[in-house]
Design a protein around this motif. Structure first.
Motif, short mmCIF file in Angstrom:
data_model
loop_
_atom_site.label_atom_id
_atom_site.label_comp_id
_atom_site.label_asym_id
_atom_site.label_seq_id
_atom_site.Cartn_x
_atom_site.Cartn_y
_atom_site.Cartn_z
N MET A 83 -6.16 -4.63 2.37
CA MET A 83 -4.76 -4.53 1.98
C MET A 83 -4.14 -5.91 1.79
O MET A 83 -3.39 -6.15 0.83
N ARG A 86 -5.20 -7.37 -1.45
CA ARG A 86 -4.83 -6.64 -2.66
C ARG A 86 -3.33 -6.62 -2.93
O ARG A 86 -2.91 -6.65 -4.10
N PHE A 87 -2.54 -6.54 -1.90
CA PHE A 87 -1.11 -6.30 -2.08
C PHE A 87 -0.27 -7.51 -1.70
O PHE A 87 -0.78 -8.49 -1.14
N ASP A 88 1.01 -7.43 -1.98
CA ASP A 88 1.94 -8.51 -1.70
C ASP A 88 2.03 -8.71 -0.17
O ASP A 88 2.45 -7.81 0.56
N ARG A 89 1.63 -9.89 0.28
CA ARG A 89 1.54 -10.12 1.72
C ARG A 89 2.90 -10.15 2.40
O ARG A 89 3.05 -9.69 3.53
N ARG A 91 5.64 -8.47 1.55
CA ARG A 91 6.14 -7.10 1.70
C ARG A 91 5.39 -6.35 2.80
O ARG A 91 5.98 -5.54 3.53
N LEU A 92 4.09 -6.60 2.91
CA LEU A 92 3.34 -5.97 3.99
C LEU A 92 3.88 -6.40 5.35
O LEU A 92 4.04 -5.56 6.26
N ARG A 211 -3.53 -11.77 -8.45
CA ARG A 211 -4.52 -10.77 -8.06
C ARG A 211 -5.11 -10.06 -9.28
O ARG A 211 -4.49 -10.00 -10.34
N ALA A 214 -4.91 -3.65 -10.75
CA ALA A 214 -5.38 -2.52 -9.94
C ALA A 214 -6.52 -1.76 -10.62
O ALA A 214 -7.46 -1.29 -9.97
#
Length: 462
Positions: A83, A86-89, A91-92, A211, A214
């Motif tokens: 995660m 892959r995703f915006d750190r 926001r996580l 990145r 998807a």
């Protein structure tokens, strides 16, 4: 591009020096937000076994709280690493703060009735720890994108000092708050996560490089497999992870034994927090001095030497006549541990590609800290069955064997050689550039010394 290319590409003085960390606004916000979050997590993690023990629970039940708080590292780290990659750190991390605050708020609401529901406490400990795993991986992976490359080791040192400072303040704070009202440490943690959320919202820099879209990403299991394969092929990091994994399991037994001994000796929660908080003093001192040590000692000396010193310190705990003196053992242990962490983490961040930071950190984390639940369970039952002295001496023997294995390991004796070889190659390349430039500079001079020749007319020039 050579240094002379840079000089001709821009006027002298046009290239600005990187801002020092103290003036890097985004790093300060990230550091501050994570400091609040880490402090809150330290308070709640230390408060869970205190709540169980001082509400009439058994040592084995207190060990279950440690296992619940440690299991996510073992079960979820690999997926959390994917995660993070892959995703915006950012926001996580914000989502993790919201989730942790909500879970703890539910537990506080039930404890206001005066009851401690063990299954609910274990569930909340598990949820908070799960989101903490994801938060820490995201923050660990984001640092290199928030600071300039030459400030990376300094930033990691400051981050470790923050972690150790949270340990220094968190444990005595948890003890003091627990002595007032059992749920007060948990409420404090709720507020700390919300403060962290606010600071993260003000950061402008991106926490990751671009990145892969998807649609082009491999499956999750393929990403996990790639991270595992990368670490497996890196023998030095693999050996270091295994070394700290066994060490952490032994420390888990020691700390739980110290807590139980202090309780049986009649110590109050606030006193317990102060004694165990001594680890933070050693940790902060170790973190602040690590750069000095790294300039003078090679990485293998730090890594193997740490286990050798722990082997000496470990059995001393059983010979202390007063349990309140436990701080004399855990303070130097934490000093050494902070040095070990900064040195190895700096090495890991430098050699790992940005797009794999989350996965590699998660794989190392699952190896290095996945043994904590086992340590908590072993500690709970061995301490109850055999007592503090026998359990700690047995752990001391294991630590001695571990140190001998580290000394015999070729990978640990060479750890850090990758960076040393890279630095040597860079130095050689830089030294070769002036030598290569000399013949090029001599050609125009030779041309100037040769009399000009009349050009031969071409067909077009006739």
């Amino acid at each position: 591009m050579s240094a002379t290319d840079n000089l001709t590409a821009a006027p002298v003085g046009a290239a600005a020096e990187p801002l020092p960390l103290r003036r890097n606004r985004d790093f300060r916000l990230l550091w501050t937000g994570t400091a609040f979050s880490s402090l809150g997590s330290q308070v709640s993690t230390f408060a869970y076994p205190l709540i169980v023990l001082w509400s009439g629970g058994s040592v084995s039940e207190a060990g279950l709280t440690g296992a619940a708080a440690s299991l996510p590292q073992l079960l979820l780290s690999l997926f959390a690493g994917v995660m993070v990659d892959r995703f915006d750190r950012r926001r996580l991390m914000i989502g993790c703060n919201l989730g942790r605050a909500a879970a703890l708020a539910v537990l506080v609401a039930t404890m206001l009735s005066g009851r401690v529901i063990l299954p609910l406490l274990l569930a909340v400990a598990f949820v908070e720890a799960s989101l903490t795993v994801l938060y820490k991986l995201a923050e660990h992976s984001a640092v290199r994108n928030v600071v300039d490359p030459e400030h990376l080791s300094q930033a990691i040192s400051q981050n470790e000092a923050r972690v150790q400072g949270a340990g220094l303040l968190g444990q005595p704070l948890a003890g003091a708050l627990s002595s007032l009202v059992a749920w007060l440490p948990l409420l404090f943690t709720v507020v700390s996560h919300l403060v962290s959320l606010i600071t993260l919202s003000g950061i402008k820099r991106r926490f990751q490089a671009e990145r892969t879209p998807a649609a082009e990403r491999p499956k999750v299991l393929a990403d996990i497999s790639a991270g595992i394969k990368w670490l497996w092929n890196h023998r030095q990091l693999r050996a270091a992870a295994v070394l700290v994994a066994v060490s952490n399991m032994l420390f888990e037994v020691l700390v739980l034994g110290m807590l139980t001994t202090l309780r049986d000796d009649g110590a109050q929660q606030a006193v317990v927090g102060l004694v165990m908080g001594a680890a933070g003093i050693g940790g902060v001192a170790g973190a602040l001095s690590t750069n000095w040590w790294m300039e003078r000692l090679r990485l293998p000396v730090i890594v193997i030497g740490a286990n050798a010193l722990w082997t000496v310190l470990f059995p001393l705990a059983v010979f202390l006549k007063n349990p309140l003196l436990f701080g004399l053992v855990i303070t130097p242990m934490s000093f050494i541990g902070a040095m070990w962490t900064i040195a190895v983490v700096s090495f890991q961040v430098e050699v790992t590609p940005d797009e794999m930071q989350g996965r590699i950190a998660s794989v190392i984390g699952i190896v290095a800290f996945g043994t904590l639940p086992l340590g908590a369970l072993i500690g709970g039952y061995t301490l109850q069955a055999f007592g503090f002295r026998a359990s700690v001496l047995a752990c001391s023997a294991v630590m001695l064997l571990l140190t001998l294995a580290a000394v015999a390991s070729p990978s640990l004796r060479r750890i850090g050689s990758e960076l040393r070889e890279r630095a040597a190659a860079t130095t050689e390349a830089a030294a070769a550039e002036p030598a290569a430039a000399e013949p090029a500079a001599a050609e125009p001079a030779a041309a100037a010394a040769t009399p000009p020749q009349t050009p031969t007319p071409t067909a077009a020039g006739k």
